[in-house]
Write an enzyme that holds these catalytic residues in place. Sequence first.
Site, PDB file in Angstrom:
ATOM      1  CD  GLN A 162      45.318  38.485  42.833  1.00 38.81           C
ATOM      2  OE1 GLN A 162      45.529  38.792  41.677  1.00 38.81           O
ATOM      3  NE2 GLN A 162      44.259  38.918  43.479  1.00 38.81           N
ATOM      4  CG  ASP A 209      41.364  36.258  41.586  1.00 40.44           C
ATOM      5  OD1 ASP A 209      41.440  35.894  40.411  1.00 40.44           O
ATOM      6  OD2 ASP A 209      40.485  37.051  41.990  1.00 40.44           O
ATOM      7  N   GLY A 243      38.646  47.717  39.862  1.00 46.31           N
ATOM      8  CA  GLY A 243      37.405  48.381  39.474  1.00 46.31           C
ATOM      9  C   GLY A 243      36.426  47.448  38.795  1.00 46.31           C
ATOM     10  CB  SER A 289      34.816  37.203  37.028  1.00 44.62           C
ATOM     11  OG  SER A 289      35.831  37.759  36.204  1.00 44.62           O
ATOM     12  CD  GLN A 296      47.074  42.729  37.905  1.00 48.11           C
ATOM     13  OE1 GLN A 296      47.485  43.396  38.838  1.00 48.11           O
ATOM     14  NE2 GLN A 296      46.021  41.931  38.039  1.00 48.11           N
ATOM     15  CG  HIS A 313      35.342  43.830  43.390  1.00 47.82           C
ATOM     16  ND1 HIS A 313      34.675  43.792  42.185  1.00 47.82           N
ATOM     17  CD2 HIS A 313      36.632  43.497  43.107  1.00 47.82           C
ATOM     18  CE1 HIS A 313      35.515  43.463  41.224  1.00 47.82           C
ATOM     19  NE2 HIS A 313      36.709  43.267  41.742  1.00 47.82           N
ATOM     20  CB  VAL A 324      30.417  36.722  45.917  1.00 53.44           C
ATOM     21  CG1 VAL A 324      28.949  37.053  45.669  1.00 53.44           C
ATOM     22  CG2 VAL A 324      30.849  37.199  47.296  1.00 53.44           C
TER      23      VAL A 324
HETATM   24  P1  AMP Z   1      40.094  42.329  40.783  1.00 52.07           P
HETATM   25  O1  AMP Z   1      39.379  43.639  40.709  1.00 52.07           O
HETATM   26  O2  AMP Z   1      39.622  41.312  39.808  1.00 52.07           O
HETATM   27  O3  AMP Z   1      41.602  42.505  40.827  1.00 52.07           O
HETATM   28  O4  AMP Z   1      39.727  41.716  42.201  1.00 52.07           O
HETATM   29  C1  AMP Z   1      39.957  42.440  43.394  1.00 52.07           C
HETATM   30  C2  AMP Z   1      39.747  41.513  44.570  1.00 52.07           C
HETATM   31  O5  AMP Z   1      38.404  41.017  44.562  1.00 52.07           O
HETATM   32  C3  AMP Z   1      40.669  40.282  44.535  1.00 52.07           C
HETATM   33  O6  AMP Z   1      41.131  40.012  45.858  1.00 52.07           O
HETATM   34  C4  AMP Z   1      39.742  39.211  44.042  1.00 52.07           C
HETATM   35  O7  AMP Z   1      40.124  37.913  44.462  1.00 52.07           O
HETATM   36  C5  AMP Z   1      38.421  39.620  44.683  1.00 52.07           C
HETATM   37  N1  AMP Z   1      37.293  39.008  43.985  1.00 52.07           N
HETATM   38  C6  AMP Z   1      37.060  39.017  42.646  1.00 52.07           C
HETATM   39  N2  AMP Z   1      35.960  38.296  42.349  1.00 52.07           N
HETATM   40  C7  AMP Z   1      35.476  37.824  43.529  1.00 52.07           C
HETATM   41  C8  AMP Z   1      34.345  37.020  43.894  1.00 52.07           C
HETATM   42  N3  AMP Z   1      33.504  36.549  42.997  1.00 52.07           N
HETATM   43  N4  AMP Z   1      34.173  36.739  45.212  1.00 52.07           N
HETATM   44  C9  AMP Z   1      35.037  37.216  46.150  1.00 52.07           C
HETATM   45  N5  AMP Z   1      36.107  37.986  45.869  1.00 52.07           N
HETATM   46  C10 AMP Z   1      36.328  38.289  44.576  1.00 52.07           C
END
Ligand code: AMP
Length: 275
Positions: A150, A147, A28, A182, A58, A34, A173
């Site tokens: 990950q 990530d 979220g 982030s 996590q 995202h 992005v």
């Molecule tokens: P999170 O909500 O932080 O767990 O991220 C969910 C997904 O979005 C994960 O696969 C992240 O690697 C991806 N994600 C987070 N930030 C970015 C970004 N700046 N560019 C591309 N994907 C992202």
Amino acid sequence: MQVAETVARARELFAALPRPLGFVPTMGALHAGHLALVRRARERCAGVAASIFVNPLQFGPSEDLATYPRDLEHDRQKLQAAGVDAVFVPDGDAMYPPDFATTVDVGAIATIFEGAIRPGHFRGVTTVIAKLLNIVRPDVLFLGQKDAQQAIVIHRMLVDLNAPVEIDLVPTVREPDGLALSSRNAYLDAQQRAAAPTLHTALLAVRDALRAGRDKSDAIAAGRAVLSASATLEYLDVVDGTTFAPAERLVASAFVIGAARFGPTRLIDNVWFCK
Ligand code: AMP
């Protein structure tokens, strides 16, 4: 867009979606990173599923689980606008009932870099992803390059457990100044926000120095030199793109990876060596 809050309802909704089915798991506080994953899923797949779940497993005991940004109503609107067909929004009890006991551990690759600094973090990630894959049953899992470790840990799990799911890794992005988007950027104050793009600059400096033929320790020194003096560097290294082990020879699939604290906020980032 349909919304499921229970595992039973999620199974029903996702089973009815057309295939191939793409899946975008998130915690979220959604941003354009995202939504780039959703867009890629929409391009490639007939059905698009997403999840929003701030996974307690996590987070370490001293990490930001309680304060992690949550904005469910806006998140739903963004997913709907981006073309998600169905979203799973479980609560903690739905995912981890009191008798829950099984975790997924991928071994050494999950104990270096992020795994060393955040013990147990990847166990939480792989466990929740294994559960989500069994609930959603997608054909393609969309993950962000941001990530990278990950994604590589999850890839190891899928291969080792013979899971019939493909990973699509979507480029990071960034803000115009290079800072990777982030959810945790929201924690930065104005000074920290001004310093934060130097993590990306440092990664590029390492990459450029390596490309110019300098040796690895020299290249890393060049990266350190451009990181803001206000940042605390946790690691800056070049790793193999499949094992995430420090790379001694530069292969096309290598990543330059970095993690630094800006005030209390930890940020991670990486760039491909080849691009
Ligand atoms: P999170 O909500 O932080 O767990 O991220 C969910 C997904 O979005 C994960 O696969 C992240 O690697 C991806 N994600 C987070 N930030 C970015 C970004 N700046 N560019 C591309 N994907 C992202």
